[in-house]
Motif scaffolding. Structure first.
Motif, PDB file in Angstrom:
ATOM      1  N   HIS A  31       0.838  -1.194   0.000  1.00  0.00           N
ATOM      2  CA  HIS A  31       0.000   0.000   0.000  1.00  0.00           C
ATOM      3  C   HIS A  31       0.878   1.251   0.000  1.00  0.00           C
ATOM      4  O   HIS A  31       2.028   1.203   0.440  1.00  0.00           O
ATOM      5  N   TYR A  36       3.995   5.035  -9.776  1.00  0.00           N
ATOM      6  CA  TYR A  36       3.293   3.976  -9.047  1.00  0.00           C
ATOM      7  C   TYR A  36       2.354   3.193  -9.967  1.00  0.00           C
ATOM      8  O   TYR A  36       2.324   1.963  -9.925  1.00  0.00           O
ATOM      9  N   GLN A  37       1.623   3.894 -10.801  1.00  0.00           N
ATOM     10  CA  GLN A  37       0.716   3.212 -11.724  1.00  0.00           C
ATOM     11  C   GLN A  37       1.486   2.342 -12.716  1.00  0.00           C
ATOM     12  O   GLN A  37       1.035   1.247 -13.058  1.00  0.00           O
ATOM     13  N   GLY A  52       2.014  -1.062 -11.383  1.00  0.00           N
ATOM     14  CA  GLY A  52       0.843  -1.874 -11.055  1.00  0.00           C
ATOM     15  C   GLY A  52      -0.021  -1.370  -9.926  1.00  0.00           C
ATOM     16  O   GLY A  52      -1.031  -2.004  -9.593  1.00  0.00           O
ATOM     17  N   PHE A  53       0.324  -0.261  -9.308  1.00  0.00           N
ATOM     18  CA  PHE A  53      -0.499   0.269  -8.224  1.00  0.00           C
ATOM     19  C   PHE A  53      -1.796   0.833  -8.788  1.00  0.00           C
ATOM     20  O   PHE A  53      -1.798   1.488  -9.825  1.00  0.00           O
ATOM     21  N   ARG A  54      -2.890   0.578  -8.083  1.00  0.00           N
ATOM     22  CA  ARG A  54      -4.197   1.080  -8.478  1.00  0.00           C
ATOM     23  C   ARG A  54      -4.803   1.830  -7.302  1.00  0.00           C
ATOM     24  O   ARG A  54      -4.667   1.420  -6.146  1.00  0.00           O
ATOM     25  N   MET A  55      -5.524   2.896  -7.610  1.00  0.00           N
ATOM     26  CA  MET A  55      -6.140   3.705  -6.559  1.00  0.00           C
ATOM     27  C   MET A  55      -7.219   2.913  -5.835  1.00  0.00           C
ATOM     28  O   MET A  55      -8.052   2.265  -6.468  1.00  0.00           O
ATOM     29  N   THR A  56      -7.178   2.970  -4.506  1.00  0.00           N
ATOM     30  CA  THR A  56      -8.141   2.230  -3.689  1.00  0.00           C
ATOM     31  C   THR A  56      -8.974   3.130  -2.788  1.00  0.00           C
ATOM     32  O   THR A  56      -9.948   2.663  -2.200  1.00  0.00           O
ATOM     33  N   HIS A  94      -4.472  10.215  -1.943  1.00  0.00           N
ATOM     34  CA  HIS A  94      -5.030   9.043  -2.605  1.00  0.00           C
ATOM     35  C   HIS A  94      -4.284   7.811  -2.119  1.00  0.00           C
ATOM     36  O   HIS A  94      -3.057   7.810  -2.013  1.00  0.00           O
ATOM     37  N   TYR A  96      -3.212   3.905  -2.737  1.00  0.00           N
ATOM     38  CA  TYR A  96      -2.953   2.979  -3.842  1.00  0.00           C
ATOM     39  C   TYR A  96      -2.497   1.649  -3.267  1.00  0.00           C
ATOM     40  O   TYR A  96      -1.964   1.593  -2.151  1.00  0.00           O
ATOM     41  N   VAL A  98      -0.945  -2.485  -4.656  1.00  0.00           N
ATOM     42  CA  VAL A  98      -0.591  -3.445  -5.699  1.00  0.00           C
ATOM     43  C   VAL A  98      -0.525  -4.822  -5.061  1.00  0.00           C
ATOM     44  O   VAL A  98      -0.035  -4.969  -3.925  1.00  0.00           O
ATOM     45  N   THR A  99      -1.057  -5.820  -5.735  1.00  0.00           N
ATOM     46  CA  THR A  99      -0.954  -7.197  -5.297  1.00  0.00           C
ATOM     47  C   THR A  99       0.295  -7.798  -5.923  1.00  0.00           C
ATOM     48  O   THR A  99       0.484  -7.713  -7.149  1.00  0.00           O
TER      49      THR A  99
END
Length: 158
Positions: free
Chosen positions: A112, A125-126, A129-133, A151, A153, A155-156
Motif C-alpha cells: 500500500h 506507481y501506476q 501496477g499500483f491502483r487507486m483504492t 489518494h 494505492y 498493488v498485489t
C-alpha cells in the motif's frame, strides 16, 4: 547531468543516515504540501519492528530513499524521495522495485501507499501496477494551512 543507472547503488539505511535522508526529503518535498516528515518522526519509526530503509547512492552520496514497513502479510511504502537533480533517471523506479522485492521476500501479498493527489509520482506507481483504492480529503496540511487530498494505492504482488 546524466546518471547511468548502473552507477546507482541501493543499500540498506539506518538511523545513522538520517541527516542525509532529511536533506533529500527537504529537497524533494515542497513545504507548501506538508508531505515531509520531521527528523523525530523518521527516527521514531526506524526503531520499530518491520521497518526498512533503502538508500540510493550515486558516487557515495545519498540521492534518494524509500522507507517502508511490514504489517502482517502486507507492506506500506511510507516515503519515497529523490533529490530533484536526480529525478527522471530511473532511481525512483529502482527504489520502488527494491521495496516490492523486499516485501515479496518477507511474504507480503499487498503493498500500500498514500500520495498527495496530483503528485507527479503517481505515474511511477501506476506504471508498477499500483491502483487507486481510496481517497482521504484534506489529509495533507501545508505550511500556510492549505489542505490537500491524499489518494491510497495498492498493488498485489505475484
Amino acid at each position: 547531468m546524466s546518471t547511468d543507472l548502473r552507477m546507482v547503488e541501493l543499500v540498506t539505511g539506518t538511523a545513522a543516515d538520517i541527516t542525509a535522508v532529511e536533506r533529500v526529503m527537504q529537497e524533494a518535498f515542497e513545504p507548501r504540501f506538508g508531505e515531509a516528515w520531521t527528523r523525530t518522526q523518521c527516527l521514531g519509526i526506524l526503531g520499530l519492528p518491520g521497518i526498512w530503509l533503502t538508500l540510493a547512492r550515486v558516487d557515495g552520496a545519498i540521492v534518494g530513499f524509500a522507507l517502508a514497513r511490514l504489517i502482517l502479510d502486507e507492506a506500506e511504502l511510507l516515503l519515497l524521495a529523490i533529490s530533484p537533480r536526480y529525478r527522471r533517471r530511473g532511481i525512483g523506479a529502482a527504489l520502488l522495485r527494491s521495496v516490492m522485492a523486499e516485501a515479496r521476500g518477507r511474504g507480503v501479498t499487498v503493498v500500500h501507499l498514500e500520495v498527495r493527489a496530483g503528485n507527479g509520482a503517481i505515474a511511477l506507481y501506476q506504471a508498477h501496477g499500483f491502483r487507486m483504492t481510496g481517497e482521504r480529503r484534506a489529509y495533507y496540511r501545508g505550511r500556510n494551512g492549505e489542505s490537500f487530498d491524499a489518494h491510497s494505492y495498492a498493488v498485489t504482488l505475484d
